[in-house]
Design an enzyme around this catalytic site. Structure first.
Site, PDB file in Angstrom:
ATOM      1  N   GLY A  10       0.988  -1.286   0.077  1.00 10.23           N
ATOM      2  CA  GLY A  10      -0.063  -0.105   0.043  1.00 10.23           C
ATOM      3  C   GLY A  10       0.949   1.122  -0.029  1.00 10.23           C
ATOM      4  CB  ALA A  11       2.048   3.621  -2.651  1.00  9.89           C
ATOM      5  N   GLY A  12       0.013   4.490   0.594  1.00  9.20           N
ATOM      6  CA  GLY A  12      -0.922   5.623   1.225  1.00  9.20           C
ATOM      7  C   GLY A  12       0.185   6.496   1.936  1.00  9.20           C
ATOM      8  CE1 TYR A  13      -1.393  12.033   3.480  1.00  8.35           C
ATOM      9  CE2 TYR A  13      -3.017  10.485   3.207  1.00  8.35           C
ATOM     10  CZ  TYR A  13      -2.489  11.809   3.048  1.00  8.35           C
ATOM     11  OH  TYR A  13      -3.562  12.835   2.422  1.00  8.35           O
ATOM     12  CE  LYS A  38      -7.096  -2.481  -4.835  1.00  6.85           C
ATOM     13  NZ  LYS A  38      -8.267  -1.976  -4.242  1.00  6.85           N
ATOM     14  CD  GLU A 170     -11.628  17.902   5.982  1.00  7.45           C
ATOM     15  OE1 GLU A 170     -11.433  16.805   5.512  1.00  7.45           O
ATOM     16  OE2 GLU A 170     -10.915  19.030   6.043  1.00  7.45           O
ATOM     17  CB  ALA A 317      -2.951  11.548   6.922  1.00  5.00           C
TER      18      ALA A 317
HETATM   19  C1  LIG Z   1     -11.937  12.632   2.671  1.00  5.08           C
HETATM   20  C2  LIG Z   1     -11.106  12.273   3.824  1.00  5.08           C
HETATM   21  C3  LIG Z   1     -10.567  13.366   4.665  1.00  5.08           C
HETATM   22  C4  LIG Z   1      -9.364  13.269   5.542  1.00  5.08           C
HETATM   23  N1  LIG Z   1      -8.911  14.155   6.187  1.00  5.08           N
HETATM   24  C5  LIG Z   1      -8.051  14.164   7.122  1.00  5.08           C
HETATM   25  C6  LIG Z   1      -7.204  15.052   7.969  1.00  5.08           C
HETATM   26  O1  LIG Z   1      -7.645  15.895   7.449  1.00  5.08           O
HETATM   27  N2  LIG Z   1      -6.172  14.773   8.667  1.00  5.08           N
HETATM   28  C7  LIG Z   1      -5.913  13.564   8.681  1.00  5.08           C
HETATM   29  O2  LIG Z   1      -4.885  13.300   9.660  1.00  5.08           O
HETATM   30  N3  LIG Z   1      -6.521  12.459   8.330  1.00  5.08           N
HETATM   31  C8  LIG Z   1      -7.700  12.538   7.447  1.00  5.08           C
HETATM   32  N4  LIG Z   1      -8.310  11.544   6.902  1.00  5.08           N
HETATM   33  C9  LIG Z   1      -7.903  10.171   7.238  1.00  5.08           C
HETATM   34  C10 LIG Z   1      -6.848   9.711   6.491  1.00  5.08           C
HETATM   35  O3  LIG Z   1      -6.722  10.070   5.122  1.00  5.08           O
HETATM   36  C11 LIG Z   1      -6.097   8.200   6.682  1.00  5.08           C
HETATM   37  O4  LIG Z   1      -6.272   7.982   8.217  1.00  5.08           O
HETATM   38  C12 LIG Z   1      -5.076   7.934   5.897  1.00  5.08           C
HETATM   39  O5  LIG Z   1      -5.183   7.833   4.654  1.00  5.08           O
HETATM   40  C13 LIG Z   1      -4.357   6.356   6.440  1.00  5.08           C
HETATM   41  O6  LIG Z   1      -3.282   6.316   5.694  1.00  5.08           O
HETATM   42  P1  LIG Z   1      -2.899   4.760   5.205  1.00  5.08           P
HETATM   43  O7  LIG Z   1      -1.639   4.720   4.920  1.00  5.08           O
HETATM   44  O8  LIG Z   1      -3.236   3.866   6.243  1.00  5.08           O
HETATM   45  O9  LIG Z   1      -3.606   4.351   4.026  1.00  5.08           O
HETATM   46  P2  LIG Z   1      -4.206   5.296   2.588  1.00  5.08           P
HETATM   47  O10 LIG Z   1      -3.575   6.565   2.613  1.00  5.08           O
HETATM   48  O11 LIG Z   1      -5.647   5.149   2.643  1.00  5.08           O
HETATM   49  O12 LIG Z   1      -3.442   4.320   1.611  1.00  5.08           O
HETATM   50  C14 LIG Z   1      -3.731   2.885   1.337  1.00  5.08           C
HETATM   51  C15 LIG Z   1      -3.054   2.488  -0.081  1.00  5.08           C
HETATM   52  O13 LIG Z   1      -3.116   1.175  -0.087  1.00  5.08           O
HETATM   53  C16 LIG Z   1      -3.536   0.817  -1.475  1.00  5.08           C
HETATM   54  N5  LIG Z   1      -4.193  -0.321  -1.500  1.00  5.08           N
HETATM   55  C17 LIG Z   1      -5.630  -0.554  -0.761  1.00  5.08           C
HETATM   56  N6  LIG Z   1      -5.876  -2.129  -1.017  1.00  5.08           N
HETATM   57  C18 LIG Z   1      -5.016  -2.452  -2.034  1.00  5.08           C
HETATM   58  C19 LIG Z   1      -4.774  -3.793  -2.482  1.00  5.08           C
HETATM   59  N7  LIG Z   1      -5.612  -4.744  -2.066  1.00  5.08           N
HETATM   60  N8  LIG Z   1      -3.574  -3.929  -3.255  1.00  5.08           N
HETATM   61  C20 LIG Z   1      -2.770  -3.180  -3.451  1.00  5.08           C
HETATM   62  N9  LIG Z   1      -2.968  -1.570  -3.037  1.00  5.08           N
HETATM   63  C21 LIG Z   1      -3.977  -1.506  -2.266  1.00  5.08           C
HETATM   64  C22 LIG Z   1      -4.373   1.944  -1.906  1.00  5.08           C
HETATM   65  O14 LIG Z   1      -4.443   1.935  -3.253  1.00  5.08           O
HETATM   66  C23 LIG Z   1      -3.729   3.316  -1.181  1.00  5.08           C
HETATM   67  O15 LIG Z   1      -2.852   3.767  -1.984  1.00  5.08           O
HETATM   68  C24 LIG Z   1      -9.032  11.821   6.015  1.00  5.08           C
HETATM   69  C25 LIG Z   1      -9.995  10.756   5.046  1.00  5.08           C
HETATM   70  C26 LIG Z   1     -10.611  11.016   4.172  1.00  5.08           C
HETATM   71  C27 LIG Z   1     -11.351   9.930   3.476  1.00  5.08           C
END
Ligand SMILES: Cc1cc2nc3c(=O)[nH]c(=O)nc-3n(C[C@H](O)[C@H](O)[C@H](O)COP(=O)(O)OP(=O)(O)OC[C@H]3O[C@@H](n4cnc5c(N)ncnc54)[C@H](O)[C@@H]3O)c2cc1C
Length: 406
Positions: A10-13, A38, A170, A317
């Site tokens: 997963g390339a999220g935060y 993905k 938001e 995040a």
């Molecule tokens: C609209 C919105 C506003 C928000 N605002 C805030 C804010 O202001 N401040 C804050 O701190 N937090 C905020 N959040 C919460 C924050 O976005 C999440 O807590 C954060 O994104 C979590 O990071 P993560 O790395 O766990 O996952 P993510 O950032 O969601 O990344 C997950 C990654 O995994 C990949 N992935 C998923 N499943 C698969 C798979 N099966 N195979 C391959 N890749 C896959 C996805 O494509 C993605 O790139 C907000 C959330 C939303 C929806």
């Protein structure tokens, strides 16, 4: 040479910060680093509500992974994870298989639907770039249909947002900017459009400071948002929602239902057999899954208890990035033969919610309240700081937010 294999899912935060830290901290001989995602881009989930409303183009939100990750140092595998087989240290992908010595699970969140009938089938959720684009286009299409229908069809113009927490508020904040634009574009009187925010708790932004809640409600109501607080969403159908307050039920016609009221960890985590609650694993202090010394779980898939309140930290995040830093540090220790791992201690800097153009609220620096323009500026600083951290000045200049009125 026995190079350890580190696989990051997963390339999220969480995944991105872990990767960019590791590529700097480890030498080529220390480890082979693989990032699985993905898509070939990373997106800023915290901006998706703007893409879903159509107030920000989705290309501003996504960042090519190759622009920030050194692909000479990191193998980028663009594929979908279908299973984590932790007993065999294997990852099953749609198009192949990987093995690992150390695994980082940072697969993010999914919408929690709490078994509400029809929600999964008929409501939209703001989950990724493509789901956000779908919401934007779906609402715009319904506005385009409105004047081409023989009969009055309010369900095309009623927008129901489930949940008045951070994401719901938001999103509603962006809608109050977008709806007048759509009305102008499609010859629709503004008063025909309803933006209805349904929330089960007695206030919006449950748990937030009261003064900030009042400011938020006054501002959004002045822009035409109808709040239905203390109200349960009971059912969603193709033509509307059924809500209930104090035992009294009401049907609201709507073909634009957006569910922003709950998240859970990625279900792959549960399916892998880790002990979890709604897809979130209670991790150890060093962020490893209990019983698995080679698996780190971070971001929205991890659950970290706040010992002071006895409740888990909300998935954000901010926490995902801080966990990623500790994970990178701990992985470096492990691959270099050490065993003294760092404990994760969240350093909460506050939270700021945007309310659309030129409006925001928040609490920062241990309790300082911000309203209006000062909160807007703080929100831009937070967003820009992340870009700087991830990809330096170049990324900041390319993707940063500098206009405080937009
Ligand atoms: C609209 C919105 C506003 C928000 N605002 C805030 C804010 O202001 N401040 C804050 O701190 N937090 C905020 N959040 C919460 C924050 O976005 C999440 O807590 C954060 O994104 C979590 O990071 P993560 O790395 O766990 O996952 P993510 O950032 O969601 O990344 C997950 C990654 O995994 C990949 N992935 C998923 N499943 C698969 C798979 N099966 N195979 C391959 N890749 C896959 C996805 O494509 C993605 O790139 C907000 C959330 C939303 C929806």
């Amino acid at each position: 040479m026995n190079r350890k294999k580190i696989v990051i899912l997963g390339a999220g935060y969480g995944g991105m910060i872990t990767t960019v830290k590791l590529q700097k901290m480890l030498g080529t001989n220390d480890a082979e680093i693989t990032l699985v995602n993905k898509h070939d881009y990373h997106y800023q989930t915290t901006w998706l509500h703007e893409n879903a409303a159509g107030t920000l183009h989705h290309d501003r939100t996504r960042i090519k992974i190759a622009d920030v990750v050194n692909l000479n140092r990191v193998n980028l595998v663009q594929d979908t994870v279908v299973a984590i087989e932790q007993d065999e240290k294997k990852i099953k992908l749609e198009n192949g298989e990987l093995t690992y010595d150390y695994l980082v699970v940072s697969l993010g969140f999914e919408a929690a639907t709490f078994g509400i009938p029809g929600l999964l089938e008929h409501a939209f959720t703001i989950g990724n770039i493509n789901s956000a684009r779908l919401i934007r286009q779906h609402i715009e299409y319904n506005f385009a249909r409105y004047n081409n229908e023989k009969e009055e069809r309010p369900e095309l113009l009623n927008i129901v947002v489930g949940g008045a927490g951070f994401t719901g508020i938001e999103y509603v904040g962006e809608l109050v900017n977008k709806v007048p634009e759509l009305c102008k574009e499609y010859d629709i009187p503004r008063e025909k459009v309803r933006i209805i925010n349904v929330e089960a708790a007695p206030t919006c932004l449950p748990g937030f400071d009261e003064e900030l809640i009042e400011y938020t409600m006054n501002y959004l109501e002045s822009k035409g948002v109808e709040f239905k607080l203390g109200t349960m969403l009971k059912q969603v159908s193709a033509d509307g929602v059924l809500v209930e307050k104090d035992g009294v039920q009401e049907e609201i016609p709507s073909q634009n239902v957006v569910w922003a009221a709950g998240v859970r960890g990625n279900s792959l985590v549960e399916e892998a057999g880790f002990e979890s609650a709604r897809g979130r694993i209670t991790v150890g202090e060093d962020l490893r899954a209990p019983g698995y010394d080679d698996v780190f779980i971070i971001g929205d898939c991890a659950l970290v208890m706040n010992k002071e309140t006895g409740r888990p930290y909300p998935p954000t995040a901010q926490i995902a990035m801080q966990e990623a830093e500790v994970t990178a540090h701990n992985l470096k220790t492990l691959v270099q033969g050490g065993d003294k791992l760092e404990a994760f201690k969240p350093d909460l800097k506050g939270s700021v919610a945007s309310l659309g153009h030129g409006q925001a609220i928040g609490v920062v620096f241990g309790g300082k309240k911000l309203f209006g323009m000062s909160a807007v500026i703080m929100k831009k600083i937070i967003d820009n700081r992340y870009l700087l951290k991830l990809g330096g000045l170049g990324l900041l200049l390319k993707k940063g937010k500098f206009n405080i009125f937009k």
